[in-house]
Design an enzyme around this catalytic site. Structure first.
Site: not given
Length: 574
Positions: A144, A303, A305, A307
């Site tokens: 993340s 960010d 990834d 999400d």
């Protein structure tokens, strides 16, 4: 065995490759580093793995990835899900493609089919893909927004959400049974492909995923009229959002999307930011510079990834850009979505985590829909969607967490920054059609529901000593529960570790109604609250709080006072 003994065992064991042993030889004599790498196994928790990349039992490497995957494979076989298969995605971090392949080939060695994306993809698309393909589970290789030295391994179940009971504990038990690294299975990639076990996925899933997002457009006519005039600055922060976000906005007609070139391409070093987190001001430095050059209406950052979404919006009165916290942007999206619906279902529901703003409660009340509260972790929001589908009771409308994540549909079961960019851009187009800005809409929402202000203080405590210190702070607060925080009196104390609510005013005890978790929550007077919990993904302890004022000035004063109070508390117990 001691950390030093396990270290020497790794050096002597033929199960580990020469590169791993060379890395370990390089730290010989560094007792502290050896201790940090080997004092424990990298914990497979309720969300999977997350840690620093490197050799050792407490590090992310091919062996810890195989170990986790072997445990997952054992659980899948017990569930007879091998033919359904596992979807696998990965982000731009170092070793992400390699870890994705290691996971796939370990599963293949157990006779389990895998569907691995051809290149990096966002976390929410993985959540969508496993449902789309009918898989039993999913794996995403990502850390993340953690620093570049980290990587992680998230596990999803067939409903599309990260694992929850009983699957989380079931998988953890299987992972714990794996104690011999020499027993870890893998297989040759070409052989796995020939046997029909290893499959590559890409464009077909991409197109299907984006088609689902477009179904959530509330005002196609407004987009048709105004989208081309909306100026958007966007940065993927060297991560996975670049292609899907730009493709989605372009296909909808948002033609003035300016991408921050320095942060456009995937790069696991994240060279322009020390910490690729859209919650931080640093992440927006280049985006705001570009926004001023092109006179953008809003600035968006996803960010690595994709999400979580960070947002700045322009105040037309003076041209300044205001940061929207995750609470602010999430509530703005919720208000926009509900305001555009011609009718709302009688059993409609908004879902939020316990550390998310009470402003969402006020929005739910304003529209006559239910507000459902869950523990921190978007998987619990996904769980509520699944419960509603199975029971036929409750129509999910929107879910959010304060940590910059939300989901307006049920096509996936994890937070989705790609769809959040779409909805905010649509809202900006709508605001433009009303001669307003998103900042104007935010101020109107405060005037309508009250001036709610929320914040979080995160304290980093790394390594073994940090873990012990965090545990000590939580223990102190339980043994010596505060009755006041400055002038704020405690009305109720929720201790989620034992599942109880102590009502101090009525002198009674109630159940929380939520699963047990290491969290303390203090309900205060005047709509204020404080929540303390160790982070589940980072070496941090977090102090969340919310206050409410009759106007922006009073709310800001309450916020400042709460910072002072919690700062003093940390000094006292730290």
């Amino acid at each position: 065995m001691t950390a030093k003994e396990i270290y020497e065992q790794w050096l002597a064991d033929p199960a580990f490759d020469a590169q791993t042993k060379a890395e370990l030889e390089a730290i010989r004599g560094d007792e502290k580093e050896i201790e940090e790498r080997f004092y424990k196994d990298l914990e497979f928790g309720t969300a999977g793995l997350r840690g620093i990349i490197g050799a050792g039992t407490n590090r992310m490497n091919v062996y810890t990835v195989r170990k986790a995957t072997q445990g997952l494979a054992s659980y899948i076989l017990k569930q007879h899900g091998e033919d359904k298969g596992v979807a696998i995605a990965y982000d731009s971090r170092h070793m992400s493609p390699e870890f994705a392949d290691e996971a796939a080939l370990c599963l293949n060695a157990h006779g389990i089919k895998t569907y691995r994306f051809e290149s990096l993809r966002p976390t929410p698309e993985l959540s969508y893909a496993l449902r789309h393909l009918g898989c039993i589970a999913g794996i995403n290789i990502t850390a993340s927004h953690n620093p570049s030295s980290y990587n992680g391994y998230k596990v999803y179940w067939e409903d599309g959400a990260q694992i929850t009971p009983p699957h989380d504990t079931g998988i953890m038990e299987e992972v714990k049974k794996v104690t011999d690294y020499a027993s870890l299975k893998t297989m040759d990639k070409e052989k796995a492909i020939r046997k029909g076990l290893y499959h590559t996925i890409g464009e077909e899933v991409d197109a299907s995923y984006l088609a689902e997002l477009k179904k959530l457009v509330s005002n196609p006519d407004v987009i048709a009229k105004e989208a081309a005039a909306v100026k958007v600055v966007y940065t993927p922060l060297h991560g996975t959002g670049n292609l899907p976000v730009r493709r989605l906005l372009s296909e909808l007609g948002f033609t003035q999307v300016y991408v921050v070139k320095e942060q456009e391409l995937p790069d696991g070093d994240f060279p322009t930011v020390g910490y690729p987190n859209p919650e931080t001001e640093e992440a927006f430095a280049l985006g705001l510079k570009l926004a001023k050059e092109v006179d953008a209406d809003l600035v968006l950052a996803t960010d690595p990834d994709a999400d979580r979404l960070g947002v700045y919006v322009k105040d037309a009165s003076d041209g300044t850009y205001h940061a929207l916290t995750g609470n602010m942007s999430g509530c703005l999206i919720a208000e926009y979505i509900l305001s555009q619906k011609k009718s709302l279902p009688a059993d409609g529901m908004l879902v939020r985590s316990i550390v998310t703003s009470n402003l969402l409660d006020a929005i739910a009340k304003g529209y006559g829909v239910d507000l459902i509260e869950v523990l921190t972790g978007f998987k619990y929001i996904g769980q509520k969607i699944l419960e509603a589908e199975k029971s036929g009771k409750g129509t999910y409308l929107f879910g959010m967490e304060e940590s910059y994540g939300c989901l307006p549909g049920t096509y996936a079961r994890d937070k989705d920054a790609v769809v959040a960019t779409m909805v905010l851009c649509e809202a900006a187009a709508y605001a433009r059609s009303c001669q307003k800005t998103l900042w104007d809409m935010m101020q109107e929402m405060y005037a309508k529901y009250g001036y709610y202000v929320d914040d979080v203080i995160s304290v980093t405590m790394e390594g073994k000593a940090g873990l012990e210190k965090i545990a000590s702070i939580m223990e102190h607060l339980r043994k010596h529960p505060p009755m006041t925080f400055g002038d704020f009196k405690v009305a109720r104390i929720r201790d989620y570790s034992v599942g109880t609510i102590r009502d101090l005013l009525e002198q009674k005890e109630l159940p929380t109604g939520l699963p047990k978790s290491n969290v303390l929550y203090y309900e205060l007077g005047d709509g204020a609250w404080i929540c303390v919990r160790p982070s589940g993904t980072e070496p941090k302890i977090k102090f969340y709080f919310g206050v409410k004022g009759k106007d922006a000035e009073e709310a800001a004063l309450h916020k400042s006072e709460m910072h002072r109070i919690l700062g003093n508390l940390l000094q006292e117990i730290g």
